[in-house]
Structure formats: C-alpha cells, structure tokens
Design a protein around this motif. Sequence first.
Motif, PDB file in Angstrom:
ATOM      1  N   LEU A  66       0.713  -1.050  -0.039  1.00 58.19           N
ATOM      2  CA  LEU A  66      -0.095  -0.063   0.028  1.00 58.19           C
ATOM      3  C   LEU A  66       1.000   1.153  -0.016  1.00 58.19           C
ATOM      4  CD1 LEU A  66      -2.790   1.368   0.178  1.00 58.19           C
ATOM      5  CD2 LEU A  66      -2.644   1.174   2.828  1.00 58.19           C
ATOM      6  N   SER A  67       1.888   1.341   0.914  1.00 61.26           N
ATOM      7  CA  SER A  67       2.724   2.517   0.890  1.00 61.26           C
ATOM      8  C   SER A  67       3.605   2.579  -0.594  1.00 61.26           C
ATOM      9  CB  SER A  67       3.772   2.215   1.824  1.00 61.26           C
ATOM     10  OG  SER A  67       4.690   1.094   1.618  1.00 61.26           O
ATOM     11  N   ALA A  68       3.749   1.622  -0.940  1.00 58.33           N
ATOM     12  CA  ALA A  68       4.672   1.643  -2.227  1.00 58.33           C
ATOM     13  C   ALA A  68       3.543   2.290  -3.410  1.00 58.33           C
ATOM     14  CB  ALA A  68       5.003   0.339  -2.902  1.00 58.33           C
ATOM     15  N   LEU A  69       2.355   1.897  -3.441  1.00 56.75           N
ATOM     16  CA  LEU A  69       1.328   2.478  -4.444  1.00 56.75           C
ATOM     17  C   LEU A  69       0.951   4.006  -4.005  1.00 56.75           C
ATOM     18  CD1 LEU A  69      -1.266  -0.527  -4.528  1.00 56.75           C
ATOM     19  CD2 LEU A  69       0.334   0.107  -6.135  1.00 56.75           C
ATOM     20  N   VAL A  70       0.716   4.245  -2.659  1.00 53.05           N
ATOM     21  CA  VAL A  70       0.642   5.653  -2.414  1.00 53.05           C
ATOM     22  C   VAL A  70       1.949   6.225  -2.716  1.00 53.05           C
ATOM     23  CG1 VAL A  70       0.276   7.112  -0.539  1.00 53.05           C
ATOM     24  CG2 VAL A  70      -0.912   5.116  -0.541  1.00 53.05           C
ATOM     25  N   GLY A  71       3.120   6.013  -2.667  1.00 57.00           N
ATOM     26  CA  GLY A  71       4.281   6.654  -2.950  1.00 57.00           C
ATOM     27  C   GLY A  71       4.247   6.997  -4.410  1.00 57.00           C
ATOM     28  N   THR A  72       4.011   5.950  -5.197  1.00 54.36           N
ATOM     29  CA  THR A  72       4.068   6.378  -6.703  1.00 54.36           C
ATOM     30  C   THR A  72       3.010   7.168  -7.001  1.00 54.36           C
ATOM     31  OG1 THR A  72       4.476   3.560  -6.951  1.00 54.36           O
ATOM     32  CG2 THR A  72       3.639   4.991  -8.817  1.00 54.36           C
ATOM     33  N   ILE A  73       1.888   7.058  -6.402  1.00 53.18           N
ATOM     34  CA  ILE A  73       0.932   8.295  -6.837  1.00 53.18           C
ATOM     35  C   ILE A  73       1.470   9.478  -6.200  1.00 53.18           C
ATOM     36  CG2 ILE A  73      -1.472   9.043  -6.373  1.00 53.18           C
ATOM     37  CD1 ILE A  73      -2.420   6.020  -6.195  1.00 53.18           C
ATOM     38  N   ALA A  74       2.062   9.712  -4.998  1.00 49.92           N
ATOM     39  CA  ALA A  74       2.524  11.031  -4.701  1.00 49.92           C
ATOM     40  C   ALA A  74       3.438  11.800  -5.550  1.00 49.92           C
ATOM     41  CB  ALA A  74       2.921  10.705  -3.175  1.00 49.92           C
ATOM     42  N   VAL A  75       4.585  10.939  -5.854  1.00 53.26           N
ATOM     43  CA  VAL A  75       5.604  11.219  -6.633  1.00 53.26           C
ATOM     44  C   VAL A  75       5.028  11.793  -8.219  1.00 53.26           C
ATOM     45  CG1 VAL A  75       7.480  10.611  -8.028  1.00 53.26           C
ATOM     46  CG2 VAL A  75       7.428   9.597  -5.782  1.00 53.26           C
ATOM     47  N   ASN A  76       3.996  10.986  -8.754  1.00 47.80           N
ATOM     48  CA  ASN A  76       3.249  11.286  -9.934  1.00 47.80           C
ATOM     49  C   ASN A  76       2.592  12.515  -9.704  1.00 47.80           C
ATOM     50  OD1 ASN A  76       1.308  11.200 -12.149  1.00 47.80           O
ATOM     51  ND2 ASN A  76       2.904   9.615 -12.746  1.00 47.80           N
ATOM     52  N   TYR A  77       1.851  12.657  -8.704  1.00 49.85           N
ATOM     53  CA  TYR A  77       0.993  13.919  -8.508  1.00 49.85           C
ATOM     54  C   TYR A  77       1.579  15.151  -8.315  1.00 49.85           C
ATOM     55  CZ  TYR A  77      -3.449  16.307  -7.079  1.00 49.85           C
ATOM     56  OH  TYR A  77      -4.473  17.284  -7.311  1.00 49.85           O
ATOM     57  N   ALA A  78       2.428  15.176  -7.277  1.00 55.09           N
ATOM     58  CA  ALA A  78       2.733  16.191  -6.821  1.00 55.09           C
ATOM     59  C   ALA A  78       4.422  16.876  -6.950  1.00 55.09           C
ATOM     60  CB  ALA A  78       3.006  16.245  -5.233  1.00 55.09           C
ATOM     61  N   PHE A  79       5.068  15.912  -7.646  1.00 58.66           N
ATOM     62  CA  PHE A  79       6.597  16.117  -7.965  1.00 58.66           C
ATOM     63  C   PHE A  79       7.127  15.921  -9.285  1.00 58.66           C
ATOM     64  CE2 PHE A  79       6.004  15.035  -3.317  1.00 58.66           C
ATOM     65  CZ  PHE A  79       6.538  16.143  -2.845  1.00 58.66           C
ATOM     66  N   THR A  80       6.299  15.694 -10.264  1.00 55.21           N
ATOM     67  CA  THR A  80       6.282  15.378 -11.653  1.00 55.21           C
ATOM     68  C   THR A  80       5.578  16.265 -12.464  1.00 55.21           C
ATOM     69  OG1 THR A  80       6.853  12.953 -11.070  1.00 55.21           O
ATOM     70  CG2 THR A  80       6.512  13.493 -13.220  1.00 55.21           C
ATOM     71  N   PHE A  81       6.129  16.632 -13.496  1.00 49.70           N
ATOM     72  CA  PHE A  81       5.553  17.701 -14.627  1.00 49.70           C
ATOM     73  C   PHE A  81       4.524  16.723 -15.306  1.00 49.70           C
ATOM     74  CE2 PHE A  81       4.805  20.178 -18.219  1.00 49.70           C
ATOM     75  CZ  PHE A  81       4.646  21.391 -17.959  1.00 49.70           C
ATOM     76  N   PRO A  82       3.352  17.189 -15.521  1.00 52.15           N
ATOM     77  CA  PRO A  82       2.686  18.395 -15.251  1.00 52.15           C
ATOM     78  C   PRO A  82       2.314  18.234 -13.538  1.00 52.15           C
ATOM     79  CG  PRO A  82       1.101  17.219 -16.562  1.00 52.15           C
ATOM     80  CD  PRO A  82       2.619  16.339 -16.461  1.00 52.15           C
ATOM     81  N   TYR A  83       2.410  19.225 -12.748  1.00 48.10           N
ATOM     82  CA  TYR A  83       2.293  19.021 -11.338  1.00 48.10           C
ATOM     83  C   TYR A  83       0.641  19.014 -11.093  1.00 48.10           C
ATOM     84  CZ  TYR A  83       7.036  20.317 -11.126  1.00 48.10           C
ATOM     85  OH  TYR A  83       8.469  20.299 -11.343  1.00 48.10           O
TER      86      TYR A  83
END
Length: 361
Positions: free
Chosen positions: A67-84
């Motif tokens: 679960l943490s791996a999936l949440v981390g992937t979504i967080a990186v994609n959503y908040a720290f990768t362009f388009p933000y």
Amino acid sequence: MGWLIRFLRTARPVRDLLVTVLILGVSFGISLAVSGAFSIHALVPTFFVLAAFLISLLTDGYVYGILSALVGTIAVNYAFTFPYFALNFTIQENLVSAVVMLTVSVITCALTTKLKRMEAQRQEAEVERMRANLLRAVSHDLRTPLTTIYGSSSAILENGDTLTGEQKTTMLRGIQEDAEWLIRMVENLLSITRIGDGQVQIIKTPTVLEELIDTVLVKFRKRYPGQEVALEMPEDFVMVPMDAILIEQVITNLLENAVEHAEGMTWLSLRVALEGNQAVFEVANDGKGIPEDRMATLFTVGGEPAVRPSDGRKSNTGIGLSVCDTIIRAHGGTISARRRPGGGTVFRFTLNLEDAGNDEQ
C-alpha cells in the motif's frame, strides 16, 4: 495516554496503519522541503522508496508495504512530476519508481515475515525447553518432601498406639515443615509460569519501603528465629512503585536461599540504598560462595545446581532464583549476583523509583 498505549498494543492493525500514515507523511514533508529548497525533484522517489522499506520492515504482512509503495508512486506522480497536480502514468521515470518501490516492499515484507516466523518458532522452542527443564529441575525436589510426608503420616496411622507423644510431635512437625516448603515451591512455580508466559500484568502501586522490609523480616524470623539479619536502610521516607507481594517473594527467596545453601555462613545482611532514580536491594552473606561456573546460569530455570544433595535434603535454589529474575524483569529492573572478596555472595536487584508506566494503570 495509558488507554491509547494499551489499545495500540492489542490492536496491531491500527498500530500498523498509524505507522504507515506517519512514515508516508514524514516522507512527503521531507520531499516538499527538499524540492522547495533545492529545486531538485530527482531525489523524491528515493525518499518514498525508503518509506516503503521502513513500513515493510515495521508492519506485519504484505498489505501495508505494498500500500505504501502504491501511495508513494501516486504521490511522486501527482505532486513532484510535471505536469504538477495531475496524474500521468506514461512517464517512464514514474513507472520505474513504482516498480522499484513495489519490488522493495515485496522483498522486505517477505524477509521480515520470514524472520518474524523464525523468531516465533525460536521463542516457542525456548518456552518448551524452559518447561522441560522446569519439570526436570523440580522432580527430585518434590519427591523428597512427599516421601517424608507419606512415610510420617503412614507411621502415625499404622503405629500410633506404640509411638510416644514426642515421636508423634516430631513427625507432625516434619510434615508441617515439608508442607510449608511445598507451598512455597508451588508459589514459585506459579510465578514463573504465569509471569513468564505474560498471563499476569504487573500492577505497581507506591509502597512504603520500611513497611515492605518489616513485613519480609517478620515472616522470615518466624521461619528462621535463630538467624539474625543485619539491616541497612535509608533514613528518609521512601515510596517505591511495585507489586509488593511479588517483591516480598523476591527478598524472601534471597534470604532463604542464603540460609539453606550458603555453606559456612555466619553473617547475613539486607541493604537498601537509593542510587539516582533507583532503589537498590542487596542480600549478602559470608558463606562459601557460588562457583564461578554457575554464575552464568544462576537465574535460569534450567540452571540446576552442579551437585544435588545426596542426603535427601530439598534443594530449590534454581527455581527460587528463576522466580526472582522473572519478577524483577517484569518490574523493569535488573538482578545480578557476584562473589564477595572476603567470601560469600551478594545478590543485587534494582527497582525504578518513578514508574514510567503509571499512566497505564
């Protein structure tokens, strides 16, 4: 606060969920701080990979790590990768990060699950070994008083008319002494098995030190009226958090152990002192002393005496000292033994003056 600690101890899934949320929150905060301060986004996936590793390590099973791996992937994609603040799973970096985090989580969960299973098996084997050693250690000691009780009672019943009053009194006194010894042995065994298996929660209450020692010495002098105990205590009024009945049992066991087994003893002392945030109890004697090769296993249930009495005398030294160790460890203290330079042995145990677990009560 105490109810929360008890709840977290019993509700493991809730604890794991809180650990997961906390670590992910900290990772997200660190990522925001690093990105804002240095405008570096490449390190962000590393923080979430580390978070997935820690969560997998600290929680049970596979659920929270994955679960943490999936949440981390979504967080990186959503908040720290362009388009933000938009999800885009076509970017190769995000896919690689997701695969890495999931792989780390699965491997870590598998390893920790295996280690926990091995530890549980080791503890179970240790418990079985302790029980086997316990039965072996007491079998000889229980047989001796039971044989005496059976023989004396049979003699009184079968030959009561031919025995003098003095002979009957002597036999009855022997029966009484052996019955008292059996009672103390059973109390010791119950203390080991119940506290050692975690079935009894130690409830500490502030106990007046002077009253505790007075109670112990009154009971001890009834059993050993001819044995003097040199007493040294603080003059100040001292309260110590403890289970008074169990600590009485510890001190009594140590004093009786000296009387019964300290060969050549002419002097016995009980000393209580305050050292920092601890009350230190010492029971010392000037007997022959305990051999060095027995010191390592002195407080172990399986640590049997090197030589058992050959004259039929009772010997429950190992059981009594195991009880002391179990009770003191359950109180959060320490217990040890050392040889006196001038001969004899000093048993020492400590109790905290301030109980960190008071809120739990």
